[in-house]
Design a protein around this motif. Structure first.
Motif, PDB file in Angstrom:
ATOM      1  N   UNK A  10      -8.020   6.805   0.719  1.00  0.00           N
ATOM      2  CA  UNK A  10      -7.203   5.599   0.585  1.00  0.00           C
ATOM      3  C   UNK A  10      -6.502   5.503  -0.761  1.00  0.00           C
ATOM      4  N   UNK A  11      -7.072   6.092  -1.807  1.00  0.00           N
ATOM      5  CA  UNK A  11      -6.435   6.036  -3.122  1.00  0.00           C
ATOM      6  C   UNK A  11      -5.095   6.765  -3.161  1.00  0.00           C
ATOM      7  N   UNK A  12      -4.839   7.643  -2.191  1.00  0.00           N
ATOM      8  CA  UNK A  12      -3.581   8.387  -2.133  1.00  0.00           C
ATOM      9  C   UNK A  12      -2.532   7.686  -1.274  1.00  0.00           C
ATOM     10  N   UNK A  13      -2.883   6.557  -0.690  1.00  0.00           N
ATOM     11  CA  UNK A  13      -1.987   5.892   0.253  1.00  0.00           C
ATOM     12  C   UNK A  13      -1.314   4.673  -0.363  1.00  0.00           C
ATOM     13  N   UNK A  14      -0.157   4.327   0.192  1.00  0.00           N
ATOM     14  CA  UNK A  14       0.615   3.189  -0.297  1.00  0.00           C
ATOM     15  C   UNK A  14       1.213   2.443   0.893  1.00  0.00           C
ATOM     16  N   UNK A  15       1.362   1.136   0.723  1.00  0.00           N
ATOM     17  CA  UNK A  15       2.102   0.342   1.697  1.00  0.00           C
ATOM     18  C   UNK A  15       3.577   0.410   1.319  1.00  0.00           C
ATOM     19  N   UNK A  16       4.394   0.778   2.259  1.00  0.00           N
ATOM     20  CA  UNK A  16       5.832   0.861   2.042  1.00  0.00           C
ATOM     21  C   UNK A  16       6.505  -0.237   2.847  1.00  0.00           C
ATOM     22  N   UNK A  22      10.633  -4.461  -1.453  1.00  0.00           N
ATOM     23  CA  UNK A  22       9.255  -4.592  -1.922  1.00  0.00           C
ATOM     24  C   UNK A  22       9.122  -5.395  -3.203  1.00  0.00           C
ATOM     25  N   UNK A  23      10.023  -5.187  -4.155  1.00  0.00           N
ATOM     26  CA  UNK A  23       9.937  -5.907  -5.435  1.00  0.00           C
ATOM     27  C   UNK A  23      10.118  -7.406  -5.214  1.00  0.00           C
ATOM     28  N   UNK A  24      11.094  -7.780  -4.395  1.00  0.00           N
ATOM     29  CA  UNK A  24      11.322  -9.199  -4.107  1.00  0.00           C
ATOM     30  C   UNK A  24      10.125  -9.799  -3.371  1.00  0.00           C
ATOM     31  N   UNK A  25       9.554  -9.028  -2.448  1.00  0.00           N
ATOM     32  CA  UNK A  25       8.394  -9.517  -1.705  1.00  0.00           C
ATOM     33  C   UNK A  25       7.199  -9.712  -2.634  1.00  0.00           C
ATOM     34  N   UNK A  26       6.981  -8.770  -3.562  1.00  0.00           N
ATOM     35  CA  UNK A  26       5.887  -8.911  -4.526  1.00  0.00           C
ATOM     36  C   UNK A  26       6.057 -10.177  -5.367  1.00  0.00           C
ATOM     37  N   UNK A  35      -3.420  -3.642  -5.085  1.00  0.00           N
ATOM     38  CA  UNK A  35      -4.607  -4.246  -4.472  1.00  0.00           C
ATOM     39  C   UNK A  35      -4.275  -5.621  -3.901  1.00  0.00           C
ATOM     40  N   UNK A  36      -3.541  -6.439  -4.665  1.00  0.00           N
ATOM     41  CA  UNK A  36      -3.201  -7.765  -4.145  1.00  0.00           C
ATOM     42  C   UNK A  36      -2.240  -7.673  -2.965  1.00  0.00           C
ATOM     43  N   UNK A  37      -1.377  -6.652  -2.951  1.00  0.00           N
ATOM     44  CA  UNK A  37      -0.478  -6.461  -1.809  1.00  0.00           C
ATOM     45  C   UNK A  37      -1.272  -6.063  -0.565  1.00  0.00           C
ATOM     46  N   UNK A  38      -2.236  -5.149  -0.718  1.00  0.00           N
ATOM     47  CA  UNK A  38      -3.078  -4.765   0.419  1.00  0.00           C
ATOM     48  C   UNK A  38      -3.852  -5.973   0.948  1.00  0.00           C
ATOM     49  N   UNK A  45      -2.509 -10.022   8.834  1.00  0.00           N
ATOM     50  CA  UNK A  45      -2.543  -9.214  10.055  1.00  0.00           C
ATOM     51  C   UNK A  45      -1.702  -7.950  10.009  1.00  0.00           C
ATOM     52  N   UNK A  46      -1.534  -7.376   8.834  1.00  0.00           N
ATOM     53  CA  UNK A  46      -0.726  -6.160   8.650  1.00  0.00           C
ATOM     54  C   UNK A  46       0.616  -6.266   9.379  1.00  0.00           C
ATOM     55  N   UNK A  47       1.496  -7.134   8.878  1.00  0.00           N
ATOM     56  CA  UNK A  47       2.779  -7.354   9.561  1.00  0.00           C
ATOM     57  C   UNK A  47       3.601  -6.064   9.657  1.00  0.00           C
ATOM     58  N   UNK A  48       4.461  -5.979  10.661  1.00  0.00           N
ATOM     59  CA  UNK A  48       5.226  -4.756  10.906  1.00  0.00           C
ATOM     60  C   UNK A  48       6.325  -4.476   9.883  1.00  0.00           C
ATOM     61  N   UNK A  49       6.340  -5.196   8.763  1.00  0.00           N
ATOM     62  CA  UNK A  49       7.296  -4.887   7.693  1.00  0.00           C
ATOM     63  C   UNK A  49       6.826  -3.686   6.874  1.00  0.00           C
ATOM     64  N   UNK A  50       5.565  -3.256   7.113  1.00  0.00           N
ATOM     65  CA  UNK A  50       4.972  -2.160   6.345  1.00  0.00           C
ATOM     66  C   UNK A  50       4.789  -0.906   7.175  1.00  0.00           C
ATOM     67  N   UNK A  51       4.769   0.219   6.469  1.00  0.00           N
ATOM     68  CA  UNK A  51       4.248   1.461   7.007  1.00  0.00           C
ATOM     69  C   UNK A  51       3.366   2.058   5.912  1.00  0.00           C
ATOM     70  N   UNK A  52       2.419   2.899   6.296  1.00  0.00           N
ATOM     71  CA  UNK A  52       1.535   3.543   5.334  1.00  0.00           C
ATOM     72  C   UNK A  52       2.080   4.930   5.041  1.00  0.00           C
ATOM     73  N   UNK A  53       2.279   5.205   3.762  1.00  0.00           N
ATOM     74  CA  UNK A  53       2.753   6.513   3.312  1.00  0.00           C
ATOM     75  C   UNK A  53       1.852   7.017   2.194  1.00  0.00           C
TER      76      UNK A  53
END
Length: 75
Positions: A10-16, A22-26, A35-38, A45-53
Motif C-alpha cells: 500500500x505504501x507504493x499506491x496513490x489515489x489519483x 486533486x489540488x483543488x479537492x485537497x 493519509x487524510x485523503x485516503x 465510500x471510495x467515490x468514482x472520482x478516484x483510481x488507484x495508481x
C-alpha cells in the motif's frame, strides 16, 4: 482503459483524481497529506472520482498529463 500492474504494497499506491483537480479537492476538504485523503475517500465510500495508481504513474500523470506506460501499451 489501461491499468498498471499494481504492487500489493500500500505504501507504493496513490489515489489519483481521474479527471484532475486533486489540488483543488485537497483544499476543499482540508486534506494536508495522502493519509487524510485516503481517510476521506474511505468515509465517502471510495467515490468514482478516484483510481488507484502506483506513485510513479500518479506523478507522471500530474507532471506530463499521462503515464509513460500508456504509450508503451498503446504504441
Amino acid at each position: 482503459g489501461w491499468r498498471p500492474n499494481l504492487d500489493r504494497v500500500k505504501e507504493f499506491l496513490a489515489l489519483d483524481h481521474i479527471n484532475g483537480g486533486g489540488a483543488a479537492h485537497r483544499r476543499e476538504i482540508g486534506s494536508r497529506n495522502s493519509k487524510t485523503m485516503f481517510l476521506w475517500a474511505k468515509r465517502n465510500g471510495y467515490p468514482p472520482i478516484f483510481q488507484v495508481l502506483c506513485h510513479n504513474c500518479n506523478q507522471a500523470r500530474g507532471a506530463y498529463g499521462r503515464c509513460p506506460h500508456e504509450t508503451l501499451t498503446t504504441g
